[in-house]
Design an enzyme around this catalytic site. Sequence first.
Site, PDB file in Angstrom:
ATOM      1  CB  CYS A  61      -9.606  12.534   0.311  1.00 55.72           C
ATOM      2  SG  CYS A  61     -10.314  10.988   0.941  1.00 55.72           S
TER       3      CYS A  61
ATOM      4  NE  ARG B 270     -12.811   2.988   0.865  1.00 56.47           N
ATOM      5  CZ  ARG B 270     -11.634   3.431   1.317  1.00 56.47           C
ATOM      6  NH1 ARG B 270     -10.975   2.743   2.233  1.00 56.47           N
ATOM      7  NH2 ARG B 270     -11.109   4.539   0.845  1.00 56.47           N
TER       8      ARG B 270
ATOM      9  CG  HIS C 243     -11.895  12.468  -4.083  1.00 58.00           C
ATOM     10  ND1 HIS C 243     -10.538  12.596  -4.115  1.00 58.00           N
ATOM     11  CD2 HIS C 243     -12.154  11.621  -3.057  1.00 58.00           C
ATOM     12  CE1 HIS C 243      -9.990  11.864  -3.156  1.00 58.00           C
ATOM     13  NE2 HIS C 243     -10.947  11.271  -2.495  1.00 58.00           N
TER      14      HIS C 243
HETATM   15  N1  GLN Z   1      -6.716   6.246   2.599  1.00 59.64           N
HETATM   16  C1  GLN Z   1      -7.611   7.181   3.134  1.00 59.64           C
HETATM   17  C2  GLN Z   1      -8.924   6.594   3.625  1.00 59.64           C
HETATM   18  O1  GLN Z   1      -9.393   5.610   3.092  1.00 59.64           O
HETATM   19  C3  GLN Z   1      -7.842   8.278   2.108  1.00 59.64           C
HETATM   20  C4  GLN Z   1      -8.534   7.826   0.850  1.00 59.64           C
HETATM   21  C5  GLN Z   1      -8.680   8.920  -0.174  1.00 59.64           C
HETATM   22  O2  GLN Z   1      -7.857   9.833  -0.259  1.00 59.64           O
HETATM   23  N2  GLN Z   1      -9.714   8.813  -1.022  1.00 59.64           N
HETATM   24  O3  GLN Z   1      -9.496   7.126   4.552  1.00 59.64           O
END
Ligand code: GLN
Length: 247
Positions: A98, A135, A197
Amino acid sequence: MTASGPVLRIAYLYPDLMNLYADRGNVTCLVQRCVWRGITPEIRRLEWNDRLVEAADLYVIGGGQDRQQQLASQGLTTRNADRILSDLADGAAMLAVCGGYQLMAHRYRAADGSELPGLGVFDAETIHPGANVPRCIGNVVCDWNDSRLVGFENHGGRTYLGTDAAPLARVLRGHGNNAEDGTEGAVAGAAIGTYLHGSVLPKNPHLADHIIRTALAHSAPEFKLEPLHDSAEWAAHRAALRVAGLR
Ligand code: GLN
């Protein structure tokens, strides 16, 4: 088991900054699967101010929020690029998850519009469309080689692969790189980037062993990785498939 096998040097990048959704479990999983086979894992934790001096066979970095990524981007590009890139060019392996994955590509444009340079391991870039855009969140299942990968994603950034980048996997459930083109993650040599993850390795033991195998190809190519009794790990994998509505 007593250690009679090779040493595996694992560089764990910014464990305090880059550790979302139990990503540190990836290192625990790698260590345990090595120890079970008599391989001695040597973990080197890279803290923010550190400069990596010694070579590694495997690099691991987890996810992080934009603020933590800003520090990590600075530490990676100003202090550690040469070491990491020369080891990767030499065949060392990598797992970048990520936010860590985003920083291993060319650049990440964060939610506030700031540009974070990456190491360019993957021919890709990531654009965060802003805090008001939904998101990419939820369970993910992908096709990977002849098998599947399961995991959990939560990212605002959308990653677009360049012509020199190969996707790691194809999305069956979830969003993956950008929720548009069906790709998930990236592969460059022995380096793997992914949005998964979970932590991802404990419930994808075949991916964990793939990473150990590619790292060993760098340090001890003659060592043969024996299968493990990992029915509990595979049960976790199947449970995640069921949760996602697949089997
Ligand atoms: N900050 C990054 C995003 O939101 C990565 C987030 C994460 O590692 N879960 O894209």
